[in-house]
Design a protein around this motif. Structure first.
Motif, PDB file in Angstrom:
ATOM      1  N   LYS A  19     100.710 -55.590  10.263  1.00  0.00           N
ATOM      2  CA  LYS A  19     101.660 -56.359   9.740  1.00  0.00           C
ATOM      3  C   LYS A  19     101.946 -55.631   8.200  1.00  0.00           C
ATOM      4  O   LYS A  19     103.003 -55.433   7.785  1.00  0.00           O
ATOM      5  CB  LYS A  19     101.221 -57.594   9.367  1.00  0.00           C
ATOM      6  N   ILE A  20     100.903 -55.438   7.367  1.00  0.00           N
ATOM      7  CA  ILE A  20     100.869 -54.718   6.038  1.00  0.00           C
ATOM      8  C   ILE A  20     101.389 -53.670   6.218  1.00  0.00           C
ATOM      9  O   ILE A  20     102.114 -52.886   5.322  1.00  0.00           O
ATOM     10  CB  ILE A  20      99.349 -54.904   5.351  1.00  0.00           C
ATOM     11  N   TYR A  21     101.036 -52.738   7.113  1.00  0.00           N
ATOM     12  CA  TYR A  21     101.408 -51.247   7.441  1.00  0.00           C
ATOM     13  C   TYR A  21     102.987 -51.156   7.573  1.00  0.00           C
ATOM     14  O   TYR A  21     103.472 -50.422   7.122  1.00  0.00           O
ATOM     15  CB  TYR A  21     100.748 -50.762   8.793  1.00  0.00           C
ATOM     16  N   LYS A  22     103.393 -52.026   8.272  1.00  0.00           N
ATOM     17  CA  LYS A  22     104.658 -52.290   8.686  1.00  0.00           C
ATOM     18  C   LYS A  22     105.653 -52.479   7.254  1.00  0.00           C
ATOM     19  O   LYS A  22     106.545 -51.757   6.976  1.00  0.00           O
ATOM     20  CB  LYS A  22     105.270 -53.055   9.766  1.00  0.00           C
ATOM     21  N   ASN A  75     108.524 -50.676   5.183  1.00  0.00           N
ATOM     22  CA  ASN A  75     109.903 -51.134   5.162  1.00  0.00           C
ATOM     23  C   ASN A  75     110.173 -51.237   3.584  1.00  0.00           C
ATOM     24  O   ASN A  75     111.195 -51.120   3.000  1.00  0.00           O
ATOM     25  CB  ASN A  75     109.883 -52.687   5.581  1.00  0.00           C
ATOM     26  N   ARG A  76     109.128 -51.390   2.637  1.00  0.00           N
ATOM     27  CA  ARG A  76     109.284 -51.487   1.164  1.00  0.00           C
ATOM     28  C   ARG A  76     109.505 -50.099   0.680  1.00  0.00           C
ATOM     29  O   ARG A  76     109.713 -49.832  -0.554  1.00  0.00           O
ATOM     30  CB  ARG A  76     108.228 -52.393   0.691  1.00  0.00           C
ATOM     31  N   GLY A  77     109.322 -49.054   1.359  1.00  0.00           N
ATOM     32  CA  GLY A  77     109.180 -47.690   0.808  1.00  0.00           C
ATOM     33  C   GLY A  77     108.032 -47.275   0.459  1.00  0.00           C
ATOM     34  O   GLY A  77     108.108 -46.110  -0.384  1.00  0.00           O
ATOM     35  N   TYR A  78     107.030 -48.007   0.057  1.00  0.00           N
ATOM     36  CA  TYR A  78     105.536 -47.531  -0.276  1.00  0.00           C
ATOM     37  C   TYR A  78     105.124 -46.289   0.140  1.00  0.00           C
ATOM     38  O   TYR A  78     104.430 -45.479  -0.339  1.00  0.00           O
ATOM     39  CB  TYR A  78     104.637 -48.675  -0.297  1.00  0.00           C
ATOM     40  N   VAL A  79     105.283 -46.075   1.618  1.00  0.00           N
ATOM     41  CA  VAL A  79     104.663 -44.913   2.493  1.00  0.00           C
ATOM     42  C   VAL A  79     105.223 -43.883   1.637  1.00  0.00           C
ATOM     43  O   VAL A  79     104.414 -42.996   1.593  1.00  0.00           O
ATOM     44  CB  VAL A  79     104.701 -45.092   3.883  1.00  0.00           C
ATOM     45  N   ASP A  80     106.534 -43.647   1.557  1.00  0.00           N
ATOM     46  CA  ASP A  80     107.070 -42.544   0.941  1.00  0.00           C
ATOM     47  C   ASP A  80     106.734 -42.079  -0.339  1.00  0.00           C
ATOM     48  O   ASP A  80     106.225 -40.999  -0.661  1.00  0.00           O
ATOM     49  CB  ASP A  80     108.420 -42.727   0.770  1.00  0.00           C
ATOM     50  N   ILE A  81     106.231 -43.016  -1.097  1.00  0.00           N
ATOM     51  CA  ILE A  81     105.755 -43.031  -2.600  1.00  0.00           C
ATOM     52  C   ILE A  81     104.356 -42.474  -2.486  1.00  0.00           C
ATOM     53  O   ILE A  81     103.987 -41.626  -3.158  1.00  0.00           O
ATOM     54  CB  ILE A  81     105.749 -44.256  -3.333  1.00  0.00           C
ATOM     55  N   ALA A 113      98.881 -38.723  -1.528  1.00  0.00           N
ATOM     56  CA  ALA A 113      97.783 -39.409  -0.817  1.00  0.00           C
ATOM     57  C   ALA A 113      97.898 -39.323   0.593  1.00  0.00           C
ATOM     58  O   ALA A 113      99.039 -38.849   1.211  1.00  0.00           O
ATOM     59  CB  ALA A 113      97.883 -40.773  -1.254  1.00  0.00           C
ATOM     60  N   VAL A 114      96.946 -39.737   1.255  1.00  0.00           N
ATOM     61  CA  VAL A 114      96.810 -39.807   2.949  1.00  0.00           C
ATOM     62  C   VAL A 114      97.109 -41.418   3.197  1.00  0.00           C
ATOM     63  O   VAL A 114      96.500 -42.252   2.700  1.00  0.00           O
ATOM     64  CB  VAL A 114      95.300 -39.339   3.550  1.00  0.00           C
ATOM     65  N   PHE A 115      98.019 -41.653   4.049  1.00  0.00           N
ATOM     66  CA  PHE A 115      98.165 -43.060   4.533  1.00  0.00           C
ATOM     67  C   PHE A 115      97.782 -43.173   5.798  1.00  0.00           C
ATOM     68  O   PHE A 115      98.243 -42.526   6.808  1.00  0.00           O
ATOM     69  CB  PHE A 115      99.718 -43.576   4.344  1.00  0.00           C
ATOM     70  N   THR A 116      96.551 -43.853   6.075  1.00  0.00           N
ATOM     71  CA  THR A 116      96.124 -43.970   7.582  1.00  0.00           C
ATOM     72  C   THR A 116      96.349 -45.071   8.545  1.00  0.00           C
ATOM     73  O   THR A 116      97.020 -45.993   7.736  1.00  0.00           O
ATOM     74  CB  THR A 116      94.443 -43.952   7.656  1.00  0.00           C
ATOM     75  N   ASN A 117      96.296 -45.077   9.569  1.00  0.00           N
ATOM     76  CA  ASN A 117      96.096 -46.247  10.418  1.00  0.00           C
ATOM     77  C   ASN A 117      95.384 -47.335   9.960  1.00  0.00           C
ATOM     78  O   ASN A 117      94.336 -47.105   9.233  1.00  0.00           O
ATOM     79  CB  ASN A 117      95.835 -45.761  11.829  1.00  0.00           C
ATOM     80  N   VAL A 118      95.381 -48.702  10.567  1.00  0.00           N
ATOM     81  CA  VAL A 118      94.493 -49.618  10.130  1.00  0.00           C
ATOM     82  C   VAL A 118      93.071 -49.463  10.827  1.00  0.00           C
ATOM     83  O   VAL A 118      93.098 -49.141  12.131  1.00  0.00           O
ATOM     84  CB  VAL A 118      94.993 -51.041  10.728  1.00  0.00           C
ATOM     85  N   THR A 119      92.011 -49.363  10.165  1.00  0.00           N
ATOM     86  CA  THR A 119      90.620 -49.277  10.472  1.00  0.00           C
ATOM     87  C   THR A 119      89.973 -49.406   9.205  1.00  0.00           C
ATOM     88  O   THR A 119      90.333 -49.624   8.211  1.00  0.00           O
ATOM     89  CB  THR A 119      90.298 -47.929  10.928  1.00  0.00           C
TER      90      THR A 119
END
Ligand code: SF4
Lengths: 172, 426
Positions: free
Chosen positions: B340-343, B347-353, B359-365
């Protein structure tokens, strides 16, 4: 009566030290876990000890993770009991659950030195230092925990009684 | 025998005393020190405690779960499997789940999944994972046990518990800029030590609590475990009610802790005096103000774990990383605590930032938090991390060093390549 040599450790030996996650999370075999017992402080520990030896430690032994693999690693490495000044809560429960005897003595690291021979009496909750001839009293273990201590953990208890300590009409 | 309503109204009982009394047979009043047998609402294990619990369950020769609809297996620690040994244990879990018809969740960290989907005030939640205390953030009695005890809960729906004494902690004053929930709890543990609350239940009060979001409370209830506590509870209030409404969940019991209860200890933390905290290495008993630590050069900055990677943590991380670059020679790994946080981060554009900053943005683990994959430290490496623990060898090599801090401090450090004060960036 248990007789063996003391391996003395400091305060706050946590479960990440007792067995790192990357080893404990890759096997379900207790003898494999035992190869990493105390890995964080002494990677040769399992080879150095003799079956029946004891760990003596300061306060808060077993803090951190809930990993039952920590007491399992110690037990299958040959450690017969752990005597510490205090234990972290989940580790404490886990030891009774798997049948690793543990005793609490508030100042034990001041009264036992590395390599001292100890005699542990689990019926009377005493630890005798055969080197100094001193006998120390540990905190008494009562109730359900005493049954688990006597019958070496939940699995043995259940196999024998086909019930859990609180559902057994008359515990042994 | 007391009825539930008399227990709930008794002003002389703590949260823990009420929760256990309400949820044990006969509704007898249990006080601190008593041993009680509690009835469990939810019982879960993860991919490292689960296989051993399954083994214990099968060794006892038990072939039925007490209630498959209340048993949850979560594959989160090394998800997806990093090697074949892990893969084999994961498939052992899947087989057990399909045989017994219980619930499974893959690729969500258990504590965050339980908070988002299951936990309610007044429930008894046991997890074969120490940070189960997290669900105390919405007033559940939630605590960790080992694998064999989990197997016993699976078999019977019950387990013994000693009713804990209670420590009452009052938080007063506004949190200054750059100081977050994680700083409060790292400060507290630095003061009382890794066994400062051993066996105890913590209850949180005070004006500052009203300002703390559920995300911040979850961080505190989760990280409180590092003081040894059995449970860490925020009594239900408006913030919790709003959360429950959003997720459409009812409380099991609305427990108001008595204020004439007896406490083992009482603390007051003056939040307006706190600074960003950096804790470690190797222990949580040494908590320093960030400026004392600014000469420490870092190889890795990890923002992740159930302790500190919820959406508000990613929001502050994005604020700091926006338009900036991760320092050369430093890697920054960001691992959200749930899908849920990942999505929401997408949606909020954080992953682009994050990606633009390097930075590396990984799957949930759980990943780097336990040194199992996706960010393991090598010999002599230094990390600053928002994760739960900095113990010897936890995040990788025995000679590596880890420091703990809030996500804001970790993000600022990622930009500077050394421990850095987040206040400059906010
Ligand atoms: S992220 Fe870290 S603290 Fe959280 S459950 Fe996983 S291993 Fe434990």
């Amino acid at each position: 009566m248990l007789r063996g040599k003391a391996w003395v450790f400091k305060d706050c030996v946590n479960t990440d030290i007792i067995i790192p996650f990357r080893f404990k999370s890759r096997t379900n075999d207790p003898y494999e876990m035992a190869k990493y017992a105390m890995y964080g402080l002494d990677q040769d520990f399992p080879k150095k000890i003799s079956k029946g030896d004891f760990i003596v430690a300061g306060r808060n032994f077993g803090g951190g993770s809930s990993r039952e693999q920590a007491p399992v690693a110690l037990k299958y490495a040959g450690i017969a009991a752990v005597v510490a000044e205090s234990f972290a809560r989940i580790f404490y429960r886990n030891c009774f659950a798997i049948g690793l005897p543990i005793l609490e003595i508030p100042d034990v690291t001041k009264r036992v030195a590395q390599g001292d021979e100890l005699l542990i009496d689990l019926d009377n909750f005493t630890v005798q230092n055969l080197k100094t001839k001193e006998t120390m009293s540990a905190k008494r273990i009562t109730g359900y925990l005493q049954h688990l201590l006597k019958e070496e953990g939940f699995i043995n208890y259940y196999k024998k009684h086909k019930s859990f300590p609180w559902t057994t009409p008359k515990p042994p | 025998m007391s009825s539930a309503s008399t227990i709930l109204k008794n002003d002389g009982l703590t949260f823990a005393e009420k929760a256990i009394s309400l949820n044990s047979d006969g509704e007898k009043i249990h006080r601190a020190g008593d041993i009680a047998v509690v009835n469990i609402d939810w019982a879960f294990a993860q991919d490292s405690s689960g296989p051993l619990a399954i083994k214990s369950f099968e060794e006892m020769g038990i072939d039925k779960l007490w209630d498959p609809s209340r048993v949850l297996l979560v594959i989160d620690h090394t998800y997806p499997a990093a090697d074949e040994k892990v893969a084999n244990l994961h498939s052992m879990i899947r087989k057990f789940v399909s045989k017994h018809g219980c619930r499974i969740e893959e690729g969500n960290i258990s504590h965050q999944y339980v908070l988002e989907n299951i936990a309610a005030p007044g429930m008894i939640i046991f997890g074969a994972d120490s940070h189960t205390t997290q669900a105390g953030c919405i007033g559940a009695f939630a605590t960790g046990v080992g694998s064999t005890e989990m197997a016993i809960i699976w078999a019977s729906g019950q387990i013994w518990v000693q009713v804990p004494e209670t420590i009452k902690i009052k938080l007063e004053g506004r949190l200054p800029k750059g100081v977050f929930a994680r700083d409060i709890i790292l400060h507290y543990i630095g003061e009382v030590g890794e066994d400062g609350a051993n066996y105890k239940s913590i209850e949180w009060y005070g004006d500052t609590v009203k300002e703390l979001t559920i995300d911040s409370r979850a961080c505190i209830s989760n990280a409180s475990m590092e003081s040894g506590c059995k449970t860490s509870v925020f009594p239900i209030d408006e913030v919790a009610r709003r959360f429950l409404k959003e997720v459409d969940r009812e409380p099991k019991y609305v427990i108001e802790p008595g204020d004439r209860s007896e406490y083992a200890d009482e603390h007051m933390i003056e939040c307006e005096k706190l600074q960003p905290v950096v804790t470690g290495p190797d222990t949580l008993e040494t908590a320093h103000a960030v400026e004392e630590m600014s000469n420490i050069v870092i190889d890795e900055a990890f923002i992740g774990s159930s302790t500190n990677c919820r959406i508000e943590d990613l929001e502050v991380t994005a604020r700091i990383l926006k338009g900036r670059s991760i320092h050369s020679g430093t890697r920054c790994i960001i691992t959200p605590a749930s899908k849920k946080i990942y999505k929401e981060a997408i949606n909020r554009g954080y992953v682009d930032i994050f990606l633009d900053s390097g930075a590396v943005f990984t799957n949930v683990t759980c990943g780097a938090c336990v040194g199992t994959h996706l960010g393991v430290l090598g010999d002599g490496e230094v990390a600053i991390s928002s994760s739960s623990r900095n113990y010897i060898g936890r995040m990788g090599a025995l000679t590596a060093k880890a420091y703990l801090a809030s996500p804001a401090t970790v993000a600022a450090s990622a930009v500077e390549g050394r421990v850095a004060d987040p206040r400059r960036y906010l």
